[in-house]
Each structure stands twice: as structure tokens, then as C-alpha cells.
Design an enzyme around this catalytic site. Structure first.
Site, mmCIF file in Angstrom:
data_model
loop_
_atom_site.group_PDB
_atom_site.id
_atom_site.type_symbol
_atom_site.label_atom_id
_atom_site.label_comp_id
_atom_site.label_asym_id
_atom_site.label_seq_id
_atom_site.Cartn_x
_atom_site.Cartn_y
_atom_site.Cartn_z
ATOM 1 N N GLU A 163 0.782 -1.241 0.000
ATOM 2 C CA GLU A 163 0.000 0.000 0.000
ATOM 3 C C GLU A 163 0.814 1.293 0.000
ATOM 4 O O GLU A 163 0.676 2.122 0.899
ATOM 5 C CB GLU A 163 -0.955 0.015 1.191
ATOM 6 C CG GLU A 163 -1.989 -1.089 1.123
ATOM 7 C CD GLU A 163 -2.981 -1.044 2.275
ATOM 8 O OE1 GLU A 163 -2.685 -0.403 3.304
ATOM 9 O OE2 GLU A 163 -4.052 -1.657 2.147
ATOM 10 N N GLU A 165 -6.513 -8.000 0.053
ATOM 11 C CA GLU A 165 -7.169 -7.763 1.338
ATOM 12 C C GLU A 165 -8.640 -7.467 1.129
ATOM 13 O O GLU A 165 -9.012 -6.716 0.219
ATOM 14 C CB GLU A 165 -6.515 -6.584 2.079
ATOM 15 C CG GLU A 165 -5.082 -6.813 2.511
ATOM 16 C CD GLU A 165 -4.538 -5.620 3.289
ATOM 17 O OE1 GLU A 165 -5.360 -4.819 3.796
ATOM 18 O OE2 GLU A 165 -3.306 -5.492 3.382
#
EC number: 3.2.1.58
Length: 831
Positions: free
Chosen positions: A597, A702
Site C-alpha cells: 500500500e 485484502e
């Protein structure tokens, strides 16, 4: 590893998207300022950075928020701005000796000295005072006898002198010369009187010694037990109200607390123990020891304790080792173990001398490890890429598979034709507050313990033992058995750069997590699970969120040390790629992540893409054949259609999808939430996964079945929730399905134990999860976030699986997109 901005659709569906963007990334009061809970005082938080893209961090003057405790605590003197008043007070103190604190203390000390010198603690006279009184009374009784004796002596002398004179003067025959006393006789008579006087004086001098001897033979205490008289409720008039002991007294050299001896205390300023067996009543012998019977008693007590400890300690060690052995056989639960017993039974029968002296006490010494289960404890200092292989076995077996739907490890996985069904190990080797709140909840908000960086810094020298105990207890072999039994086939394992090294003044626990990572990979191999390596925290922090290790400014590719941290992150990949390019990892580590991320909404996109290309070429040059993943950086997936067109081969795009961090999606009711997944997300993922209309092979790294943001610390430590309208300070807007119509939404239901969930709610949660499995299965597959949590039930695959709101087998769901959405009964929308 969720944060308050993790969904790529964070701004879609907002009532005012531009307002929301400004709120988060420009000058967000939520991040810039906090408020005192009682005084509503506005202040800047520590370590706040005005702009996440700035290169420097301004410092703020804490004096602006100086707190005067006098208003709340009467013990704190009020600050006076009256200079003249203070001058008058000082002058009065100088004029009156009683008003001077030091003079008062001296007077009190003297008065207390006189009082303690006369009376004991119980109000009775001291021994010395009684001695003086006895001597005074004895002297008073002896005084009349002395006076009579002296009078008789004087009369005898006068008679003798008168008789002698008369004899010399008389002419009578009887007094004639023949009868006169000679000078010798007179001298003898005078000597007789002198001897008598000397004997009397000797008797007078002997009398005090005899009296002292009689006093020593008196009983110290009577037959009846005596107790100290209680302190009077009111101090007698004229008596000082001095404290028993005072810090000020001790600092100024005043007497210590009186050491009491039976029968009364010694004089003030006296703190000597008397040897009770042979005290002669004097003040000499300050080196006297405690009585023999007391010393004997303590020796007996110590001896008994030694015997007890000699029995208890071996038994405890044996039971601890037996407990560890039982855990190895049955597979201990991965729930947090509150015991402090290490798992070191595998050291039994081994000698510490097998570890070279130069390595003893180092990271390679198993006798320093908290957990030695399933490690090869034969010493080796061999490294690959500069990283140790200590703990690994020299042989391995890649013939295992998790279930019949998946090929064994020594055969290729059919990526693209069969979806990945995996889970994450979040919060384990890269600590995240909402997953393991127990590590954070015992600190005050003033401590600002909000991430792994501040936690390790606060723990100081105990950080290594505390963090390693978490590593050993949070995930165990049993977890990998459960993953296999749940029908899963991949595991995404989070770890951070401090598993390899630390820099500068990093407080992180260095290198210990490395061996736990290696052991986890071996557990995956044992049960046929393939591994996705996920570097969750890299030097400088790639997003400034707590799950990168340190919340705050992005220091990777940004700021003063941006280029330095760029190189450090490449050095990190140079080492670990050499290590995982070994033949033993070829079949088990099939996906290799570069960085989790990176916040490309704040970082220069081209800089991130260039680093991605350099890192991919580096690891592939070092022998990595696994698929390399690049995260979408929270950019709209449609933008990735034109990005990295000339990328290296064998790369996956990684996207993370949540509905609860987007205020336009968290307000959807249960049915509409499922529709969003099966309509919008399904088509979006399917398109981006193609090379013709999208980017190419895409995984969802995720996602979760959480339908609220209610989990403790989910939005950062100390932050509220959108669900209840407490997320933004100064903004009480509630984001939930019944916010406009009522009733009020509450986190109580979402945070309740799973055993309290209604059947309708469990049905929704499972349908919601299976819809996402269906949507992400149109691409390369999915990894659920996360496998295990301490208390956040809607974020734990294991908890959902064991409590009946996750499919029994991940490859056999009850619902898929295209099916009719089932009824959830009378489930309220605010639930």
C-alpha cells in the site's frame, strides 16, 4: 491492516467528495488537532505533520498549553502575579522567627527532642529519665543521714579538743603531768577519727554503684502484658504537633525515627539496637548485634525457604517442559497465552557448549530464544544474502497439498484458471493495534503509543522479550492446520524491514521475527499452503499509517531522506530476494510482494512506478521466479490500464477492497451491500484482470466481511467511528443505514461476542463474504484480512469459520454472485 483510507473507492459516493478529500489530505482538523476532553482545549498533536507531502516536520511550542494544576488540586499553590504581596510575605517571614519555616522546624526539633528525651512514645518516662528520678529520690533520702553523721562527727571533735585543753590547764592531781595524754596518743586518736570519716565517705561513694546494681536486677516488665498508650486525640497544650518523621527533618539533619527497645525508648537522637542478653544499662557498645535467638529464628526461616524453593523450582520446570511438549503434540491454540513460560523443551539433552563462544548470547544462540519448537537447533552461522539459515532443516518435502482441489507444491499452481483462496497473517510479525489491542490498551493517551515504533520505544529494554512472546503465542502450528482444514490454499505473510536490519535510532526489535517467518513458511510447506511474501513496512514508511510501523510522515521517496530510504528499500530486497531464490523456496514461495500500500495519492506516481520497475528487475535478477506484486496505490483501477505497460514479466496487480472506509458505501443496507459487490465490484475486477481491457493478472490481497468500522483501534488508536459519528472531532455526522430515519446506530451489536449474533446476522455475514469470494474469484483470487484477531470478530476468518458464519470449506461456498440474495429475516438495518 485497514486504515481510515484503504478503499480505492474512498471518495466515491460522498455527499461532497471534494470536502472529504480536503478533510483528509489538505488541512484535516481530525489529524491536525485534538481537544482536551474536559476543557475543549484545542492543541496540535505530537509528531503532527501539516502536510503529508511536506519534507519537514514543524515543531510546536508546548508552553502555549501549559497547565496550571492549582485550580483542581488544592495541594498545588496558586501562582501569584502580585510582586508586592510576595515581597511583604518575605519581609514578614524575616521579621518573625516563628514565621520562618526553617526556624519553625528547628524549634519543633528542639521541642520534640526535649519531649522525647523525657517521655517515650506511650507517654511514660524514658529509662534515662527514671534513672535520674531514682537517683534524685535516693539522694533526698540520704541527705538527713549525712547531716546527722556530720553533726556527730563535729561534736566528737569539739569534745576531744575541749578535754585536751582542760587537762593542760588544770592543777589537780588527776590532771597532773603524769596523767596528761602524750602527743602520740593524741595523734592516734585523731587518726582513728580520720579513718572513721574515710569509711563513711567510701560508703557514700559506693551507694550509687549498689543502687545501679539493684536496678539491673529489677524485672524489665511486670507479669501483666503492657501496651503503648494511644496517641491523644488532641495535642496537650504547649506541646508541639511535630510529625513522627518528616522529609524536611531528615534533609536538615534532624533525628531519625526512634528505635524502640522493650521497656521504653532510648533518648532522642539515639538509634542503637541493644544486645538483649548482656546490656548493662549504659549507652556504650553501639556495635552490638541483634540477640542470638532472633538471629537463630531468621536462619531457621531462611533455611526453610531454601528447602521449599529447592523442591518447587524443579517441579515447576518439569511441568513447564511437559506443558510445552503437550502443546507440540496437540498444536496449541493461537490465542494469546498469558503465561510467561517459554517454549524451550527441545533444548533438553543439548549442551550450550555446542554453540561457539563467539555466538553465545547472539541472535544465533537458541538458548536466548523464547520459542525453540520445530527449529533445527544445530548451530550454523551460514548465511544467504547475508541472512542466517539458522533453525532450518537441511531437507524438505514438497509433495503435500491442502486438499484434493489443489495440486501439490511440487506441481505448478494453475494461476488464472483456478482462483487463490487465501488469508493474511496480519498483526503478527508486523504489529497492528486493532488486531492486538492488548499491546496498546494499557497505556495512557498521553503516552501516544499508537504503532509498533512508539510501542517498542516505550518498552525500551523489555521490547525484545515482549514482542517475541507475541510472536510465539499469537500464531502457532495449529493455525496452519486450521487453514488447511478450512479449505484455504495460500497464506500472505506480513513482515517488515526490521526482520533483516534496523537503521539509525530505530527502536524496533531487530532480526527476531526473521526466524518466525522462516518457521511459518515451513509450516505452510508441511500442510501444502503456498506463500505470498508481503513486506508491510519499509524504510521511511510508504504510507504514514500505523501498519507500516510508524504513523506520521511518509519518508520513502519523499522528504529529506526520501532517496536514502529508496536505496535502503532496494538493499532490503536485494538481501531477501537472494535468500528466497534458494531452491528450497521455489515451490512454496510463489508470490513475492514489493511493498504494501504505497500511498500514491500523496507520492509522485512516476517515482513509485520507477522504483517498482527497478525492484522487480533486481529480485528477478537474483533468481526470484515467483509472481511479483505491485499495489494499486489507491488509484482508481481504470487508471492502471495505461500504467506499467512495459513492465517485466510475471507480475500481479494487487488491489485491496473494503466498503466500511467509504462513507458512501458504509451507509448501504444489508441487501444493497451484497448488490454492490455482485454488480459493481464483480464487473470491475473482471475487467481489470484482462490484458485487453484492463491491466492484467490481478489479485485482491485484502478484504473482510466487516460491515461497520466499530472494531477497537480500527481507525487508529484513540480514534472514534463513522458508524456512531465519533470519527471526526467537531463533526458528529453518523454514517450508517438508519442515520436519517432512526433508530440510532450502535457499535454494541457489532462488537458483541459471536455467540450473541442472531441467525439473521450470521446469514448476512456469510452471504456478504461469499459474494466477495465470488467477485474476486473472477480474477486471480483473494486473501482475506485477516486470519486471527484478539477481539475483532468480523475481521477474523478463524473466528467466523469456527462460529458458523463462513463457509465450512472455502472452495464450497453456499452463495455466489448471480444467485438470489437470501432473506436475512428480521435483521434490523442498524445491526
Amino acid at each position: 491492516m485497514p486504515s481510515h483510507s484503504r478503499s480505492r473507492d474512498r471518495y466515491r459516493g460522498e455527499r461532497d467528495p471534494s470536502r472529504r478529500y480536503r478533510e483528509v489530505y489538505d488541512d484535516d482538523d481530525d489529524d491536525d488537532f485534538d481537544y482536551h476532553p474536559r476543557e475543549r482545549r484545542r492543541y496540535r498533536r505530537d509528531d503532527y505533520q501539516h502536510d503529508i507531502r511536506s519534507h519537514e516536520s514543524p515543531n510546536y511550542n508546548d508552553d502555549l498549553n501549559e497547565y496550571d494544576a492549582a485550580a483542581e488540586d488544592p495541594a498545588v499553590p496558586l501562582r501569584s502575579h502580585d510582586v508586592e504581596g510576595r515581597r511583604r510575605e518575605r519581609s514578614r517571614a524575616g521579621e518573625s522567627p516563628i514565621a520562618s519555616p526553617s526556624r519553625r522546624d528547628r524549634n519543633r526539633g528542639g521541642e520534640e527532642y526535649r519531649r522525647h528525651g523525657t517521655y517515650g512514645d506511650g507517654g511514660s518516662p524514658t529509662r534515662a529519665m527514671r534513672d535520674r528520678r531514682h537517683r534524685s529520690r535516693d539522694g533526698q533520702r540520704a541527705r538527713p543521714r549525712d547531716m546527722d553523721r556530720e553533726a556527730r562527727r563535729q561534736r566528737r571533735r569539739e569534745r576531744a579538743r575541749g578535754a585536751a585543753a582542760m587537762k593542760h590547764k588544770s592543777s589537780d592531781s588527776t590532771n597532773s603531768g603524769s596523767h596528761l595524754l602524750s602527743a602520740d596518743a593524741l595523734a592516734k586518736l585523731r587518726s582513728h577519727y580520720d579513718e572513721e570519716d574515710q569509711r563513711e565517705r567510701s560508703q557514700e561513694q559506693e551507694q550509687p554503684r549498689l543502687e545501679s546494681k539493684r536496678q539491673r536486677k529489677r524485672p524489665i516488665v511486670g507479669d501483666e502484658p503492657q501496651a503503648l498508650a494511644p496517641f491523644p486525640d488532641e495535642t496537650p497544650r504547649g506541646q508541639s504537633k511535630g510529625r513522627i518523621v518528616s522529609g524536611a527533618y531528615l534533609e536538615e539533619g534532624h533525628p531519625e525515627m526512634e528505635v524502640r527497645h522493650r521497656g521504653g525508648g532510648g533518648p532522642a537522637m539515639e538509634a542503637r539496637w541493644r544486645k538483649e542478653g548482656n546490656w548493662d544499662g549504659t549507652m556504650e557498645g553501639s556495635d552490638a548485634q541483634p540477640p542470638f535467638w532472633k538471629r537463630k529464628k531468621w536462619w531457621i526461616v531462611i533455611g526453610v525457604l531454601v528447602v521449599v524453593l529447592a523442591i518447587v523450582i524443579p517441579v515447576a520446570v518439569v511441568m513447564s517442559k511437559k506443558h510445552g511438549h503437550d502443546d507440540d503434540k496437540s498444536g496449541s491454540s493461537s490465542s494469546v497465552d498469558n503465561s510467561d513460560s517459554p517454549y524451550i523443551s527441545s533444548l533438553d539433552g543439548l549442551s550450550h557448549d555446542s554453540i561457539p563462544e563467539s555466538a553465545q548470547g547472539s541472535i544465533l544462540d537458541p538458548w536466548t530464544w523464547y520459542d525453540t519448537r520445530d527449529f533445527n537447533l544445530t548451530f550454523t552461522n551460514e548465511t544467504v544474502g547475508g541472512l542466517p539459515i539458522m533453525g532450518l532443516n537441511s531437507t524438505w518435502d514438497d509433495s503435500t497439498r491442502p486438499n484434493d482441489n489443489v495440486p501439490p507444491l511440487n506441481e505448478s499452481f494453475p494461476y488464472g484458471s483456478q482462483p487463490i483462496r487465501g488469508v493474511n497473517l496480519g498483526g503478527w510479525l508486523s504489529i497492528e493495534p486493532f488486531i492486538v489491542p492488548s499491546l496498546f490498551e494499557n497505556y495512557s493517551s498521553k503516552d501516544r503509543i499508537i504503532d509498533e515504533y512508539t510501542l517498542c520505544k516505550k518498552l525500551g529494554s523489555s521490547a525484545a522479550s515482549t514482542i517475541e512472546k507475541h510472536y510465539a503465542d499469537f500464531i502457532s502450528e495449529q493455525d496452519f492446520i486450521d487453514m488447511r482444514d478450512a479449505g484455504l490454499d495460500h497464506v500472505r505473510i506480513q513482515f517488515s524491514y526490521w526482520a533483516v536490519t534496523t537503521y539509525d535510532d530505530d527502536p524496533y526489535v531487530a532480526k527476531i521475527s526473521w526466524r518466525y517467518l522462516l518457521r511459518a513458511i515451513e509450516y505452510c510447506r508441511k500442510y501444502g499452503l503456498r506463500v505470498n511474501l508481503d513486506p508491510h513496512g519499509i524504510p521511511g514508511s510508504q504510507n504514514g499509517w500505523n501498519h507500516s510501523g510508524r504513523e506520521g510522515v511518509i519518508g520513502w521517496l519523499n522528504g529529506t531522506d526520501g532517496q536514502l530510504n529508496r536505496q535502503r528499500s532496494l538493499d532490503f530486497h536485494n538481501q531477501i530476494s537472494q535468500f528466497f531464490a534458494q531452491p528450497r523456496y521455489k515451490n512454496v514461495v510463489t508470490i513475492y510482494g514489493l511493498v504494501n500500500e504505497p500511498l500514491m495519492l500523496s507520492l509522485p506516481v512516476e517515482d513509485v512506478l520507477n522504483w517498482t520497475t527497478d525492484a522487480t528487475k533486481l529480485v528477478q535478477k537474483n533468481g526470484i521466479s515467483a509472481y511479483v506484486t505491485v499495489h494499486d496505490g489507491f488509484l482508481n483501477l481504470s487508471k492502471w490500464k495505461q500504467m506499467l505497460k512495459d513492465r517485466p514479466d510475471r507480475m500481479f496487480l494487487d488491489t485491496h477492497q473494503y466498503t466500511i472506509f467509504n462513507t458512501g458505501q458504509i451507509v448501504l443496507n444489508h441487501t444493497d451491500r451484497v448488490k454492490l459487490i455482485c454488480n459493481d465490484w464483480y464487473n470491475m475486477i473482471k475487467e481489470i484482470n484482462t490484458t485487453s481491457a484492463g491491466w492484467g493478472p490481478t489479485i485482491c490481497g485484502e478484504w473482510s466481511q466487516a460491515d461497520t468500522d466499530c472494531a477497537q483501534y480500527l481507525n487508529n488508536v484513540g480514534r472514534g467511528t463513522r458508524w456512531e459519528g465519533t470519527f471526526a472531532i467537531g463533526d458528529s455526522t453518523v454514517y450508517c443505514p438508519t442515520a436519517d430515519t432512526g433508530p440510532t446506530c450502535s457499535c454494541a451489536s457489532a462488537n458483541a461476542p459471536p455467540a450473541d449474533y442472531s441467525d439473521g446476522y450470521k446469514k448476512f455475514l456469510q452471504t456478504y463474504a461469499e459474494a466477495q469470494m465470488s467477485a474476486f474469484g473472477t480474477a486471480q483470487g483473494w486473501f482475506y484480512w485477516t486470519w486471527h484477531t484478539e477481539s475483532a470478530a468480523q475481521w477474523s476468518y478463524k473466528t467466523a469459520w469456527k462460529n458458523g458464519y463462513m463457509p465450512k470449506k472455502a472452495y464450497a461456498p453456499d452463495f455466489k454472485c448471480g444467485d438470489d440474495i437470501p432473506s436475512f429475516g428480521d435483521l434490523p438495518e442498524y445491526y
